[in-house]
Design a protein around this motif. Structure first.
Motif, PDB file in Angstrom:
ATOM      1  N   TRP A   1       0.833  -1.205   0.000  1.00 53.28           N
ATOM      2  CA  TRP A   1       0.000   0.000   0.000  1.00 53.28           C
ATOM      3  C   TRP A   1       0.870   1.258   0.000  1.00 53.28           C
ATOM      4  O   TRP A   1       0.578   2.225  -0.705  1.00 53.28           O
ATOM      5  CB  TRP A   1      -0.913  -0.023   1.219  1.00 53.28           C
TER       6      TRP A   1
ATOM      7  N   ILE B   1       0.756   4.204  -2.828  1.00 54.80           N
ATOM      8  CA  ILE B   1       0.509   5.614  -2.504  1.00 54.80           C
ATOM      9  C   ILE B   1       1.668   6.489  -2.958  1.00 54.80           C
ATOM     10  O   ILE B   1       1.474   7.540  -3.584  1.00 54.80           O
ATOM     11  CB  ILE B   1       0.291   5.774  -0.982  1.00 54.80           C
TER      12      ILE B   1
ATOM     13  N   THR C   1       1.722   6.852  -6.719  1.00 55.43           N
ATOM     14  CA  THR C   1       0.647   7.718  -7.214  1.00 55.43           C
ATOM     15  C   THR C   1       0.981   9.183  -6.975  1.00 55.43           C
ATOM     16  O   THR C   1       0.778  10.028  -7.852  1.00 55.43           O
ATOM     17  CB  THR C   1      -0.682   7.351  -6.530  1.00 55.43           C
TER      18      THR C   1
ATOM     19  N   VAL D   1       1.797  12.295  -9.924  1.00 56.96           N
ATOM     20  CA  VAL D   1       1.201  13.627  -9.928  1.00 56.96           C
ATOM     21  C   VAL D   1       2.299  14.677 -10.034  1.00 56.96           C
ATOM     22  O   VAL D   1       2.218  15.621 -10.828  1.00 56.96           O
ATOM     23  CB  VAL D   1       0.361  13.851  -8.649  1.00 56.96           C
TER      24      VAL D   1
ATOM     25  N   THR E   1       1.073  -0.641 -10.862  1.00 59.97           N
ATOM     26  CA  THR E   1       0.114  -1.567 -11.478  1.00 59.97           C
ATOM     27  C   THR E   1       0.439  -3.014 -11.147  1.00 59.97           C
ATOM     28  O   THR E   1      -0.471  -3.826 -10.920  1.00 59.97           O
ATOM     29  CB  THR E   1       0.066  -1.384 -13.000  1.00 59.97           C
TER      30      THR E   1
ATOM     31  N   ILE F   1      -7.227   2.307 -14.128  1.00 56.99           N
ATOM     32  CA  ILE F   1      -7.664   2.956 -12.889  1.00 56.99           C
ATOM     33  C   ILE F   1      -6.585   3.910 -12.372  1.00 56.99           C
ATOM     34  O   ILE F   1      -6.867   5.046 -11.975  1.00 56.99           O
ATOM     35  CB  ILE F   1      -8.006   1.903 -11.805  1.00 56.99           C
ATOM     36  N   VAL F   2      -5.334   3.467 -12.372  1.00 58.98           N
ATOM     37  CA  VAL F   2      -4.235   4.314 -11.897  1.00 58.98           C
ATOM     38  C   VAL F   2      -4.107   5.556 -12.772  1.00 58.98           C
ATOM     39  O   VAL F   2      -3.904   6.671 -12.274  1.00 58.98           O
ATOM     40  CB  VAL F   2      -2.909   3.522 -11.876  1.00 58.98           C
TER      41      VAL F   2
ATOM     42  N   GLY G   1      -6.479   7.033 -14.509  1.00 58.89           N
ATOM     43  CA  GLY G   1      -7.594   7.927 -14.236  1.00 58.89           C
ATOM     44  C   GLY G   1      -7.424   8.684 -12.931  1.00 58.89           C
ATOM     45  O   GLY G   1      -7.597   9.915 -12.882  1.00 58.89           O
ATOM     46  N   VAL G   2      -7.050   7.983 -11.865  1.00 65.34           N
ATOM     47  CA  VAL G   2      -6.858   8.625 -10.565  1.00 65.34           C
ATOM     48  C   VAL G   2      -5.724   9.639 -10.623  1.00 65.34           C
ATOM     49  O   VAL G   2      -5.828  10.762 -10.099  1.00 65.34           O
ATOM     50  CB  VAL G   2      -6.578   7.566  -9.480  1.00 65.34           C
ATOM     51  N   SER G   3      -4.615   9.273 -11.277  1.00 63.71           N
ATOM     52  CA  SER G   3      -3.458  10.169 -11.357  1.00 63.71           C
ATOM     53  C   SER G   3      -3.792  11.443 -12.124  1.00 63.71           C
ATOM     54  O   SER G   3      -3.379  12.541 -11.730  1.00 63.71           O
ATOM     55  CB  SER G   3      -2.279   9.454 -12.023  1.00 63.71           C
TER      56      SER G   3
ATOM     57  N   ILE H   1      -6.735  12.858 -12.430  1.00 61.66           N
ATOM     58  CA  ILE H   1      -7.607  13.682 -11.590  1.00 61.66           C
ATOM     59  C   ILE H   1      -6.800  14.431 -10.535  1.00 61.66           C
ATOM     60  O   ILE H   1      -6.958  15.640 -10.330  1.00 61.66           O
ATOM     61  CB  ILE H   1      -8.691  12.812 -10.926  1.00 61.66           C
ATOM     62  N   LEU H   2      -5.895  13.700  -9.859  1.00 58.72           N
ATOM     63  CA  LEU H   2      -5.054  14.328  -8.836  1.00 58.72           C
ATOM     64  C   LEU H   2      -4.102  15.348  -9.441  1.00 58.72           C
ATOM     65  O   LEU H   2      -3.837  16.402  -8.864  1.00 58.72           O
ATOM     66  CB  LEU H   2      -4.263  13.252  -8.081  1.00 58.72           C
TER      67      LEU H   2
END
Length: 507
Positions: free
Chosen positions: A113, A117, A120, A124, A329, A361-362, A364-366, A368-369
Motif C-alpha cells: 500500500w 501511494i 501515485t 502527480v 500496477t 484505474i491508476v 484515471g486517478v493520477s 484527476i489528482l
C-alpha cells in the motif's frame, strides 16, 4: 538456488487452467540487461538530479555528497534484501508478498500500500517537470504557461501509460531507447564537468574529501531531512523486483539488476552533485531550483549544454513515469490476485498479458489528482517539496520492512558463512535500521516544524490502508494465512540431506 513462488500454479486443463491463465503475466518478456535498464530508469538519474539537487544542497549545504553516500550504503543493503527475498518468492508484488510471508500479512499489505501511494503521489508530481521540460525545449516563450505545461505533462503521462498497457516488450523497448540516450548524455557531461572543475576557475568552493564525512550534517534535523531527500533520489530501482514474473530468470536477474542499478545511479548522483556545488555559486543553485541541471549544462558547455541536459531530464522524467506506473500496477495486480483489494485488479488483458484494469484505474486517478493539484493554486515548487518529503517517509517505511524480512527469512543460515552474515544479515539489517530511524524521526520532525501536509500525505495515507484490510480480510483468507517463506534445501540447516537421484540404491 531454487525459488518458490506465491503465484497461482497453473493446472493442466479445463476451466481452472483458463482461470489461472487470467492471472499470469507474460513470462520472459524482459532480459537480464533489460532489467538493469529498468532499475536505472526507475531511479531517473537526470530527473532526480534536476528536481532534487537544489533541495538537498539547501538542506545539507556542503554535506549534500555525504547525505547521498550515507544513504546510499544502507540503500544498497536494502537492494541485497530484495535480491535474496526475490530468490525465495517470485511475485509481482515484491515487498507486498515477501513481508507478508516473512513478518506478517498485515505488514505485507501495508508495504504494498505504501508503494502504491508513493507511486501515485510521484506520478502527480512527476508529470509537471515532463511538461515543463518539453515546453522549454520547443516553446521557451511559454515557460510560464501553467495550462500548457499541465496539458503537455498529462499527454506524456498518457503516452507512457499506453506503453505499459500494450505489453512488457513495448515497455522494455521504450526504456532502452530513452535510458541509453539519457545515461549517455550524463556520462559525457560527467567527463566534461570533471575536466572543467579540475582545470578551470569555478564559481563555487573547491572540492574537499570532508564533504563525504559527517561533519557537515550535524545541524538540528539536518541529517534526517537530507537522508529522506537522498532516499527520494535512489527510490525506483526496485521496479526490477516488480517485474520479476516477466523477467527471464527473474528469481536471479531482477535482484541483481537492483544492486547494479543502485551502484550506477549513486555514482551519477555523486558526480553531478559535487560538480554542481563546485561549478555553480550557491545563490545560482537556489535561484534555479527547478532548472539547476540546465544552468549547469550551460556553464560547462555554453550555448548548447543547457539544451542537451534539458533533453536528458525530459527523457528521464518520461521514462520514470513509465517505471512508476509499472510498480504501482504490478503491485495492485498482485493484491487483486490475492483478493486483498477488488479481484478485478488481478485480471490481465488476454492479448497484451498486462494488468489492464489496474493500469486504467491508476491513470484515471493520477490525472484527476494531477489536474486538481494545479487547480488549487499551489506552486510547482510547493507541490514538489511536499511530494518529495512525503514519498521519503513512505519509502523508508516499506524499505524498513523489506530489510527486516530478509533477516527473518534467512535467520537459520545467517551464521553459516561470512557471506550470508554480511549480505543477508548485517547489511540489510543496517539498511532496515537506518530507514526505520529515518521514518520515525522524520515524522517527529514534521510535527515539530508544523509540516502537517507532509505527515498527512506520508503517514496518513499509509494508515488509510487499514480500510481495505478490514473490508477484504475474509475474502483474502489465502493471503492472510499464507505460508511462511521457505529456504531451499541446500540452505535450510534444518532440512534433511538431499538424496542423490543418480544413485540407484538411494532410489
Amino acid at each position: 538456488m531454487t525459488q518458490t513462488s506465491s503465484r497461482p500454479d497453473a493446472p493442466q486443463g479445463g476451466t481452472e487452467h483458463t482461470r489461472q491463465e487470467n492471472h499470469a503475466l507474460k513470462a520472459d518478456g524482459i532480459s537480464a540487461a533489460g532489467s538493469i535498464v529498468m532499475a536505472v530508469a526507475g531511479s531517473a538519474p537526470a530527473y532526480s538530479i534536476a528536481a532534487t539537487t537544489a533541495t538537498l544542497v539547501g538542506v545539507a549545504a556542503l554535506g549534500a555528497p555525504a547525505a547521498l553516500l550515507w544513504c546510499g550504503i544502507p540503500m544498497l543493503g536494502i537492494a541485497w534484501a530484495f535480491l535474496y527475498l526475490g530468490r525465495l518468492d517470485v511475485n509481482a508484488g515484491a515487498a507486498y508478498s515477501w513481508v507478508a510471508r516473512a513478518l506478517h500479512p498485515i505488514l505485507g499489505f501495508l508495504s504494498g500500500w505504501a508503494l502504491v501511494i508513493s507511486a501515485t503521489i510521484f506520478m502527480v508530481a512527476g508529470a509537471l517537470p515532463a511538461g515543463a521540460m518539453t515546453v522549454t525545449l520547443f516553446a521557451p516563450d511559454q515557460a510560464n504557461n501553467t495550462l500548457l505545461i499541465t496539458s503537455v505533462g498529462a499527454l506524456w503521462f498518457l503516452v507512457m501509460a499506453a506503453c505499459v498497457l500494450f505489453g512488457v516488450h513495448v515497455t522494455a523497448r521504450a526504456q532502452w531507447i530513452m535510458s541509453v540516450i539519457e545515461v549517455g548524455i550524463l556520462l559525457v557531461f560527467a567527463v566534461l564537468m570533471i575536466v572543467r572543475a579540475s582545470t578551470s576557475a569555478h564559481a563555487g568552493p573547491s572540492f574537499s574529501w570532508d564533504w563525504l564525512g559527517f561533519q557537515h550534517l550535524t545541524g538540528q534535523g539536518v541529517f534526517v531531512s537530507s537522508a529522506l531527500i537522498a532516499a527520494f533520489y535512489f527510490w525506483g530501482w526496485d521496479v526490477a523486483a516488480n517485474l520479476n514474473e516477466e523477467t527471464k530468470d527473474g528469481h536471479k536477474s531482477a535482484g541483481s539488476a537492483g544492486i547494479i542499478g543502485v551502484i550506477i545511479v549513486f555514482l551519477l548522483f555523486e558526480v553531478f552533485t559535487i560538480a554542481t556545488m563546485v561549478i555553480l555559486p550557491a545563490k545560482t543553485i537556489e535561484a534555479n531550483s527547478a532548472n539547476v541541471l540546465s544552468v549547469l549544462g550551460e556553464a560547462v558547455w555554453p550555448g548548447i549544454g543547457g539544451k542537451i541536459l534539458v533533453i536528458a531530464v525530459a527523457l528521464s522524467t518520461i521514462a520514470t513515469l513509465e517505471t512508476t506506473l509499472i510498480q504501482v500496477t504490478r503491485t495492485l495486480f498482485s493484491m487483486g490476485r490475492d483478493n486483498t483489494i477488488p479481484k478485478i485488479f488481478g485480471s490481465i488483458h488476454r492479448r497484451w498479458r498486462t494488468p489492464a484494469f489496474a493500469t486504467l484505474i491508476v491513470v484515471g486517478v493520477s490525472l484527476i489528482l494531477f489536474l486538481g493539484a494545479n487547480l488549487i493554486g499551489s506552486s510547482v515548487q510547493d507541490i514538489m517539496n511536499n511530494a518529495i518529503l512525503s514519498i521519503g517517509i513512505q519509502i523508508a517505511f516499506y524499505y524498513t520492512l523489506a530489510g527486516l524480512a530478509v533477516v527473518v527469512a534467512y535467520r537459520k543460515v545467517l551464521l553459516k558463512s561470512v557471506k550470508n552474515f554480511i549480505l543477508i544479515g548485517l547489511w540489510p539489517g543496517i539498511g532496515a535500521l537506518f530507514m526505520g530511524v529515518m521514518f520515525v524521526v522524520g515524522i517527529w520532525q514534521n510535527f515539530q516544524n508544523d509540516a502537517i501536509v507532509v505527515n498527512v500525505l506520508g503517514l496518513g495515507l499509509i494508515v488509510l490502508g487499514i480500510v481495505p484490510i478490514v473490508i477484504f480480510y475474509r475474502k483474502a483468507s489465502g493471503y492472510y494465512k499464507r505460508r511462511p517463506l521457505e529456504l531451499p534445501d541446500e540452505l535450510d540447516a534444518a532440512a534433511p540431506p538431499n538424496v542423490d537421484d543418480r544413485d540407484p540404491a538411494a532410489r
